[in-house]
Write a protein that holds these residues in place. Sequence first.
Motif, PDB file in Angstrom:
ATOM      1  N   ASP A  64       0.868  -1.330   0.105  1.00  0.00           N
ATOM      2  CA  ASP A  64       0.122   0.076   0.009  1.00  0.00           C
ATOM      3  C   ASP A  64       0.908   1.300   0.053  1.00  0.00           C
ATOM      4  OD1 ASP A  64      -2.537  -1.279  -0.210  1.00  0.00           O
ATOM      5  OD2 ASP A  64      -2.645  -1.410   2.004  1.00  0.00           O
ATOM      6  N   HIS A  65       2.111   1.245   0.654  1.00  0.00           N
ATOM      7  CA  HIS A  65       3.030   2.388   0.693  1.00  0.00           C
ATOM      8  C   HIS A  65       3.222   2.466  -0.721  1.00  0.00           C
ATOM      9  CE1 HIS A  65       7.017   4.299   2.000  1.00  0.00           C
ATOM     10  NE2 HIS A  65       6.345   4.939   1.309  1.00  0.00           N
ATOM     11  N   ARG A 102       3.229  18.453  -1.944  1.00  0.00           N
ATOM     12  CA  ARG A 102       3.621  17.135  -1.574  1.00  0.00           C
ATOM     13  C   ARG A 102       2.640  16.206  -1.566  1.00  0.00           C
ATOM     14  NH1 ARG A 102       8.352  17.726   2.877  1.00  0.00           N
ATOM     15  NH2 ARG A 102       8.849  15.669   2.345  1.00  0.00           N
ATOM     16  N   GLY A 103       2.740  14.916  -1.421  1.00  0.00           N
ATOM     17  CA  GLY A 103       1.779  13.999  -1.317  1.00  0.00           C
ATOM     18  C   GLY A 103       1.353  13.958   0.065  1.00  0.00           C
ATOM     19  N   HIS A 104       0.015  13.874   0.462  1.00  0.00           N
ATOM     20  CA  HIS A 104      -0.551  13.494   1.654  1.00  0.00           C
ATOM     21  C   HIS A 104      -1.489  12.295   1.553  1.00  0.00           C
ATOM     22  CE1 HIS A 104       1.018  17.410   2.303  1.00  0.00           C
ATOM     23  NE2 HIS A 104       0.892  17.382   3.603  1.00  0.00           N
ATOM     24  N   LEU A 120       6.555  10.445   4.941  1.00  0.00           N
ATOM     25  CA  LEU A 120       7.026   9.994   6.350  1.00  0.00           C
ATOM     26  C   LEU A 120       6.863   8.592   6.434  1.00  0.00           C
ATOM     27  CD1 LEU A 120       5.082  13.038   8.318  1.00  0.00           C
ATOM     28  CD2 LEU A 120       7.662  12.656   7.876  1.00  0.00           C
ATOM     29  N   LEU A 121       6.261   7.933   5.671  1.00  0.00           N
ATOM     30  CA  LEU A 121       6.205   6.102   5.682  1.00  0.00           C
ATOM     31  C   LEU A 121       7.421   5.672   5.626  1.00  0.00           C
ATOM     32  CD1 LEU A 121       2.844   5.777   3.876  1.00  0.00           C
ATOM     33  CD2 LEU A 121       3.369   5.754   6.079  1.00  0.00           C
ATOM     34  N   GLY A 122       8.604   6.356   5.182  1.00  0.00           N
ATOM     35  CA  GLY A 122       9.988   5.888   4.878  1.00  0.00           C
ATOM     36  C   GLY A 122      10.320   4.845   3.844  1.00  0.00           C
TER      37      GLY A 122
END
Length: 113
Positions: A32-33, A86-88, A111-113
């Motif tokens: 999903d990331h 940026r994508g949120h 931020l999901l890395g």
Amino acid sequence: MNTMTLDSWCKPEGATKSSPLGLIRFRISDADHIRMEEAEEQLKHSDKSDAILDVDLSNLELETPPQCGKLSDCQLRVYIHKDDQRGHFHLVGHRASDGSLVYTNAVMVDLLG
């Protein structure tokens, strides 16, 4: 996998505003990331304002506040923020008991890395 704990809100049908619901905890799978990163890139190069990604609830490991109960459906809404480009994303679903809209705070996809 990334574990998220985010504030959530509930908006019953016909309500004029949302009410705080509490914290929702869920895990974002690596797949999903990747889908969110791909959606972010596509949105940056299109005139669409957002992308809705369906999520497999069996992989989400979702924990909702007691007053919320189960969600009948969940989606990840990915969008490009107008201020920083940026994508949120945020989690969106409906409470199984009454169909009320439930959603979380937004988080940057990065931020999901």
